[in-house]
Design an enzyme around this catalytic site. Sequence first.
Site, short mmCIF file in Angstrom:
data_model
loop_
_atom_site.label_atom_id
_atom_site.label_comp_id
_atom_site.label_asym_id
_atom_site.label_seq_id
_atom_site.Cartn_x
_atom_site.Cartn_y
_atom_site.Cartn_z
N SER A 171 0.81 -1.22 0.00
CA SER A 171 0.00 0.00 0.00
C SER A 171 0.84 1.26 0.00
O SER A 171 0.48 2.25 -0.64
CB SER A 171 -0.93 0.00 1.21
OG SER A 171 -1.79 -1.12 1.20
N HIS A 225 0.41 4.50 4.48
CA HIS A 225 -0.21 5.19 3.35
C HIS A 225 0.30 6.63 3.25
O HIS A 225 0.68 7.10 2.18
CB HIS A 225 -1.74 5.20 3.52
CG HIS A 225 -2.35 3.84 3.43
ND1 HIS A 225 -3.68 3.60 3.67
CD2 HIS A 225 -1.81 2.63 3.14
CE1 HIS A 225 -3.94 2.33 3.52
NE2 HIS A 225 -2.81 1.70 3.20
#
Length: 285
Positions: A171, A225
């Site tokens: 991610s 993230h």
Amino acid sequence: MTEPDRKDDDIEPVLRNFEQEFGPRREGEPPVYGEARPIAPPSYRLALPFEPVRAVWVLLALNIAIFAIPALLQIFRVTINGIPIDDLLFALGQKENQAIYDGQYYRFITSMFLHAGLLHIGFNAWALYVLGPESERIYGTPRFLALYFLAGLAGGVASYLRSPIAAVGASGAIFGLIGGLAAFYYSSRKLLGEISRQQLGSLITVIMINLFIGFSTPRIDNNAHIGGLVSGALVGWLLAPRFELDDRLFPPRIVRRGLAWGWAGTLAVLALLVLLVKTMYPPIQ
């Protein structure tokens, strides 16, 4: 030398054509026998010099293949050297703060290729399939790989410094690609115009939705993230091609140029990440 006489029958068609195109003559204007107009410059459809896509498919295949290893072992209840299946992700290299603090720095990279479940690998593989080809076409393979791995590393470092929970997944690198694309469209806004504004709007919407989902779901590590996104935007701006119009040729063409110190700045980002890992004490469970 006098102008030769013109017959009215020769003039009338000219006047009618002129009035149809430019409107009737106003009263008092002299007769008009023709109109000189500038010739419009030629127009061209110029293609951006994109690069071929190669590395994305290798990364996608690696992510899927490496996910399949523990998944198949779990299905068939197989152990490796006596390691229980529940500990297999740790053995394969998930992000584990204590292990990294003890010197196992390779986990920052290996954890990028591990996933916790079918939904996890499905979402990241789909995101890489959608964002990866466009990113590699724009940046070229070497810059794309630098962007991908530095964003993944930055995501792992952010998770290491902020969260004690073990983590896996690509991610951080995926968010880095989003940041890199945003950096490119921002730096190319004068050349691409409305296209850049539309793409930036779409990317900002994607970022906001995914960060909202991350903050709303305890199992998602939003530190990775955000770290990947910030690093991707910075490295993307450093390495993004600056497309320029070269009108010395005929027809003109668009050429790729880059920042003279782009790679030096990218190495500085890498050095900063290494410094953070070596000097900061992470939270340990």
